[in-house]
Design an enzyme around this catalytic site. Sequence first.
Site, PDB file in Angstrom:
ATOM      1  N   TYR A 187       0.814  -1.216   0.000  1.00  0.00           N
ATOM      2  CA  TYR A 187       0.000   0.000   0.000  1.00  0.00           C
ATOM      3  C   TYR A 187       0.846   1.265   0.000  1.00  0.00           C
ATOM      4  O   TYR A 187       0.440   2.289  -0.530  1.00  0.00           O
ATOM      5  CB  TYR A 187      -0.895   0.033   1.246  1.00  0.00           C
ATOM      6  CG  TYR A 187      -2.160  -0.770   1.157  1.00  0.00           C
ATOM      7  CD1 TYR A 187      -2.127  -2.145   1.006  1.00  0.00           C
ATOM      8  CD2 TYR A 187      -3.396  -0.148   1.260  1.00  0.00           C
ATOM      9  CE1 TYR A 187      -3.289  -2.879   0.960  1.00  0.00           C
ATOM     10  CE2 TYR A 187      -4.569  -0.878   1.219  1.00  0.00           C
ATOM     11  CZ  TYR A 187      -4.508  -2.243   1.068  1.00  0.00           C
ATOM     12  OH  TYR A 187      -5.673  -2.957   1.021  1.00  0.00           O
ATOM     13  N   LYS A 227       3.485 -15.285   2.776  1.00  0.00           N
ATOM     14  CA  LYS A 227       3.732 -15.989   1.515  1.00  0.00           C
ATOM     15  C   LYS A 227       5.238 -16.195   1.430  1.00  0.00           C
ATOM     16  O   LYS A 227       5.912 -15.740   0.490  1.00  0.00           O
ATOM     17  CB  LYS A 227       3.176 -15.154   0.347  1.00  0.00           C
ATOM     18  CG  LYS A 227       3.215 -15.837  -1.007  1.00  0.00           C
ATOM     19  CD  LYS A 227       2.177 -16.927  -1.200  1.00  0.00           C
ATOM     20  CE  LYS A 227       2.359 -17.613  -2.527  1.00  0.00           C
ATOM     21  NZ  LYS A 227       1.493 -18.805  -2.704  1.00  0.00           N
ATOM     22  N   ASP A 271      -2.400 -18.543   0.757  1.00  0.00           N
ATOM     23  CA  ASP A 271      -3.380 -19.231  -0.104  1.00  0.00           C
ATOM     24  C   ASP A 271      -4.092 -20.346   0.681  1.00  0.00           C
ATOM     25  O   ASP A 271      -5.315 -20.467   0.657  1.00  0.00           O
ATOM     26  CB  ASP A 271      -2.745 -19.748  -1.407  1.00  0.00           C
ATOM     27  CG  ASP A 271      -1.405 -20.441  -1.210  1.00  0.00           C
ATOM     28  OD1 ASP A 271      -0.908 -20.497  -0.068  1.00  0.00           O
ATOM     29  OD2 ASP A 271      -0.847 -20.951  -2.208  1.00  0.00           O
ATOM     30  N   ASP A 313      -6.357  -7.244   4.448  1.00  0.00           N
ATOM     31  CA  ASP A 313      -7.509  -6.622   3.796  1.00  0.00           C
ATOM     32  C   ASP A 313      -8.388  -7.704   3.161  1.00  0.00           C
ATOM     33  O   ASP A 313      -9.602  -7.764   3.374  1.00  0.00           O
ATOM     34  CB  ASP A 313      -7.014  -5.641   2.731  1.00  0.00           C
ATOM     35  CG  ASP A 313      -8.157  -4.979   1.983  1.00  0.00           C
ATOM     36  OD1 ASP A 313      -9.114  -4.563   2.651  1.00  0.00           O
ATOM     37  OD2 ASP A 313      -8.085  -4.899   0.736  1.00  0.00           O
ATOM     38  N   ASP A 334     -12.305  -9.436   4.632  1.00  0.00           N
ATOM     39  CA  ASP A 334     -13.585  -9.485   3.896  1.00  0.00           C
ATOM     40  C   ASP A 334     -14.059 -10.933   3.792  1.00  0.00           C
ATOM     41  O   ASP A 334     -15.251 -11.227   3.933  1.00  0.00           O
ATOM     42  CB  ASP A 334     -13.438  -8.894   2.484  1.00  0.00           C
ATOM     43  CG  ASP A 334     -13.627  -7.380   2.444  1.00  0.00           C
ATOM     44  OD1 ASP A 334     -13.317  -6.703   3.451  1.00  0.00           O
ATOM     45  OD2 ASP A 334     -14.082  -6.866   1.396  1.00  0.00           O
TER      46      ASP A 334
END
Length: 347
Positions: free
Chosen positions: A140, A185, A218, A242, A246
């Site tokens: 970001y 990751k 993942d 983020d 959700d």
Amino acid sequence: MTSAKIVFLPGDGIGPEVTGVARALLERVCTDAGVTLETEDCLFGGAAIDQSGTALPPATLKACRAADAVFLGAVGGPKWDGGPERPEAGLLGIRKALGLFANLRPVALQPGTEHLSPLRAERVKGADLLIVRELTGGLYFGDKAEGEETASDLCVYTREEVERVARVAFEAARGRKGRVTSIDKANVLATSRLWRKAVIALRDKEYPDIELDHVLVDAAAMKLIQAPADFDVILTENLFGDILSDEASVIAGSIGLLGSASLGGEGPGLFEPIHGSAPDIAGQDKANPLGAAASAALLLRHGLKLEDPAQRIESAIRGVLADGETTPDIGGSLGCRAVGEALLKRL
Ligand code: NAD
Ligand code: IPM
Ligand code: MN
């Protein structure tokens, strides 16, 4: 605390609708607790771009810095696509300016409300997790280049940035089940390998009592909806947090249910539902205000250190959920305002 100042940033789309509910709850519980509330509404996001040309006007930032806590509705919408500045830039700007590096997103399914989730009841039963999302680093905020043929976003993390947010997760775990799952990751990203090393070193040095495991993002996305009750505290970087939050909202039933607290700076925290401005339902009194109500409770707990008033709001939320006094996103037939009134009645 006998008096407190809250700045409201209603923002765009359903932001002002859900902010209205949060405001009424905050005013009521503070009055009942003998706390004099001083409030100020400031321009922010698209609304601020329209009126003053920028998403985070200097006057808004100044007012926020002088507040005890800031409440944000939501920003953004198609109206500002392609414009010189995006409303979302204001949100990133205020997080950075206030030093809010830790974003707490609790996801708890109230017993008896399993039917609200589109996932099978036996899967979501007992889910009670806290996502601790790093909020001022990573993709970001790295250098960006945006050309017509090539674009890039740099992902940078320092050990110190990882440690300070990991500390928040470990401390939170001490008050919960004592388990942190760090999501990264590390099989591909250098930042993730540093992340993992820093988290392990901090746990070994300062939090040997906390159980720590690591899951690749993942696989974590799968496990989160396959066996959500297996998680306690999730610690992850900005973009992963983020996306996963959700996804996690589906466990409880709707993105409209989740609140958040952004903390870390010397100054005030920022409290906001995790959802966006929902342009598809804006202005129709359909928005679920329970995520905003949950954010108001977090504001009382973390921002003003008023635990009892926070619990009064949380108990009212549990009440309306149990009785189905809810908006259409979770199967109810009430509007945003009516849910707000139902909450007030239960206080
Ligand atoms: P969104 O969260 O606004 O909406 C996604 C879906 O969830 C939509 O179908 C919407 O109707 C539904 N929804 C969201 N909140 C709801 C609520 N309270 N009650 C009932 N249904 C709800 O995400 P989006 O559509 O991808 O983004 C719209 C705009 O919001 C974009 O400009 C985005 O950048 C912005 N955004 C802002 C924030 C924020 O201000 N914190 C967060 C996320 C997205
Ligand atoms: C959120 C939002 C923001 C984010 C956007 C609007 C900048 O999606 O708060 O979850 O990505 O952090
Ligand atoms: Mn988001």
